[in-house]
Write an enzyme that holds these catalytic residues in place. Sequence first.
Site, PDB file in Angstrom:
ATOM      1  N   PHE A 154      33.078  32.377  -1.544  1.00 35.40           N
ATOM      2  CA  PHE A 154      34.503  32.430  -1.200  1.00 35.40           C
ATOM      3  C   PHE A 154      35.251  31.486  -2.129  1.00 35.40           C
ATOM      4  O   PHE A 154      34.915  30.306  -2.233  1.00 35.40           O
ATOM      5  CB  PHE A 154      34.750  32.020   0.261  1.00 35.40           C
ATOM      6  CG  PHE A 154      36.178  32.252   0.669  1.00 35.40           C
ATOM      7  CD1 PHE A 154      36.594  33.483   1.156  1.00 35.40           C
ATOM      8  CD2 PHE A 154      37.131  31.241   0.532  1.00 35.40           C
ATOM      9  CE1 PHE A 154      37.926  33.714   1.494  1.00 35.40           C
ATOM     10  CE2 PHE A 154      38.462  31.466   0.876  1.00 35.40           C
ATOM     11  CZ  PHE A 154      38.859  32.705   1.359  1.00 35.40           C
ATOM     12  N   ASP A 239      32.980  25.029  -7.513  1.00 32.36           N
ATOM     13  CA  ASP A 239      33.997  25.047  -6.457  1.00 32.36           C
ATOM     14  C   ASP A 239      33.586  24.039  -5.382  1.00 32.36           C
ATOM     15  O   ASP A 239      32.677  24.289  -4.594  1.00 32.36           O
ATOM     16  CB  ASP A 239      34.094  26.470  -5.881  1.00 32.36           C
ATOM     17  CG  ASP A 239      35.176  26.596  -4.813  1.00 32.36           C
ATOM     18  OD1 ASP A 239      35.524  25.581  -4.185  1.00 32.36           O
ATOM     19  OD2 ASP A 239      35.644  27.731  -4.590  1.00 32.36           O
ATOM     20  N   LYS A 268      41.302  21.266   0.318  1.00 30.70           N
ATOM     21  CA  LYS A 268      40.980  20.946   1.712  1.00 30.70           C
ATOM     22  C   LYS A 268      41.191  19.472   2.072  1.00 30.70           C
ATOM     23  O   LYS A 268      42.314  19.050   2.277  1.00 30.70           O
ATOM     24  CB  LYS A 268      39.561  21.409   2.018  1.00 30.70           C
ATOM     25  CG  LYS A 268      39.496  22.947   2.142  1.00 30.70           C
ATOM     26  CD  LYS A 268      38.304  23.384   2.931  1.00 30.70           C
ATOM     27  CE  LYS A 268      38.169  24.887   3.025  1.00 30.70           C
ATOM     28  NZ  LYS A 268      39.003  25.500   4.045  1.00 30.70           N
TER      29      LYS A 268
HETATM   30  C1  LIG Z   1      34.849  27.057  -1.303  1.00 29.55           C
HETATM   31  C2  LIG Z   1      36.288  27.440  -1.153  1.00 29.55           C
HETATM   32  N1  LIG Z   1      37.013  27.689  -2.236  1.00 29.55           N
HETATM   33  C3  LIG Z   1      38.308  28.015  -2.156  1.00 29.55           C
HETATM   34  C4  LIG Z   1      38.945  28.125  -0.941  1.00 29.55           C
HETATM   35  C5  LIG Z   1      40.388  28.505  -0.869  1.00 29.55           C
HETATM   36  O1  LIG Z   1      41.151  27.388  -0.540  1.00 29.55           O
HETATM   37  P1  LIG Z   1      42.678  27.564  -0.054  1.00 29.55           P
HETATM   38  O2  LIG Z   1      42.633  28.260   1.249  1.00 29.55           O
HETATM   39  O3  LIG Z   1      43.186  26.167   0.016  1.00 29.55           O
HETATM   40  O4  LIG Z   1      43.359  28.358  -1.109  1.00 29.55           O
HETATM   41  C6  LIG Z   1      38.219  27.866   0.227  1.00 29.55           C
HETATM   42  C7  LIG Z   1      38.859  27.996   1.547  1.00 29.55           C
HETATM   43  O5  LIG Z   1      38.231  28.115   2.564  1.00 29.55           O
HETATM   44  C8  LIG Z   1      36.857  27.511   0.121  1.00 29.55           C
HETATM   45  O6  LIG Z   1      36.112  27.263   1.215  1.00 29.55           O
END
Ligand SMILES: Cc1ncc(COP(=O)(O)O)c(C=O)c1O
Length: 422
Positions: A154, A239, A268
Amino acid sequence: MLDPLSPTAAVQRPSTVQSQAWMDRARINLLQNYKQQPVVLERGQGTRVWDADGREYLDLLGGIATLPFGHCHPEITAAAKAQLDKLWHVSNVFYSEPQIALAEKLLQLSGLDRAFFCNSGAEANEALLKMARKAQKDRGQTERVEFICFERSFHGRTLATVTATGQPKYQKGFEPLPPGFLHVPYGDFEAVRRVVGPRTAAILVEPIQGEGGVHPAPEGFLVALRALCDKEGLFLLVDEVQTGLGRTGVDFAFQRAGIRPDGFSLAKGLANGLPIGAMVCTEEAGHALVPGTHGSTFGGNPVTAAAALATLTLASQPAQLASNRSKGEYFLTALRTLQAELPGQVAAVRGQGLLLGVELAFDAGPIVGRMREQGVLCNLAGERTIRFAPAYLVTHEEMDRGVLALRRALTAGASSDFRPAI
Ligand SMILES: Cc1ncc(COP(=O)(O)O)c(C=O)c1O
């Protein structure tokens, strides 16, 4: 002794009049793109939140890993308030002090060279992807435009990051998706090696797949990816949106593997609940994003940057990291004990530090509801995995209480409304 889950100990049950009125208004006025739990949260302190009817909950989700220091932490609140009284926003047309100090701290902790600030995880990942393509072009590698990503990953909801995301359910209906994203099974190094070719620009990977069900990378996987990227001239992009900031017991989860990525993303928990994203990168990769190539109006906003600096200062204390590791071990052990007690219901317990997942043998949605009824908040990662991402302040008693609520929710499963999915 009071039963910790009894209504009198933690959860009072007055009428739900206020909450219901707000939920009715939400249903009429908000875009119906979320499937919210039926709770209207009004205030929070530490690991506790209260709903509009005054009920208290133990928050073991922490805003989906956005609250390393819980709700309204006094030092972080004070840092944000001091900045609110000083300067709210100037944009990146000018320099402002908090984002410079924040960048210095991130670079000191990560060993990388440059930081860029934005507002969310998706935006931070978008910056990584753009940077990798541009940096390959600047090297003269104009064919290298593709990204290798992973199934079950994700990375966000923008068109590029939802395409990088390895879960078709998030992509359905938004086709045509941008080209140039390949997906291979997470942890399968041979599969990665097979798809690397003359068009590959970069590999994008989570050290633990959070939304995908809390799956840590297998031992040696990140090291192997790093070596492959070095050999083939690819950028390794990590990520860390869910795993960064000490949650797994190290500042950034890639450090556990002892690697240095070319770039990584954060969001986050970085500002303990205020919206912020960051891309941190090497000089060589970041050099590609010259003036005019990328930006964000609110990126590095002084208030969120001040909150982030206070958060990062607390999160990076060695004693804090050690505490996250030992609390994580405690929670993991307690959940594994539950798995041993209920092997037919708990299929797996996974995670690192204070990012933990309990995979059930069936749809976990009703279990989350039953835990909430006992005053404990968590959510799903995937259909069958219950995710815990509590504040680092969580106590051993609170973790026990979470496990007890889960045990009760699972054992209430003998009732007629309990339908295992398989
Ligand atoms: C690993 C990861 N990357 C990216 C995101 C996306 O972040 P945002 O919702 O702040 O755009 C998330 C959100 O849950 C995530 O868990």
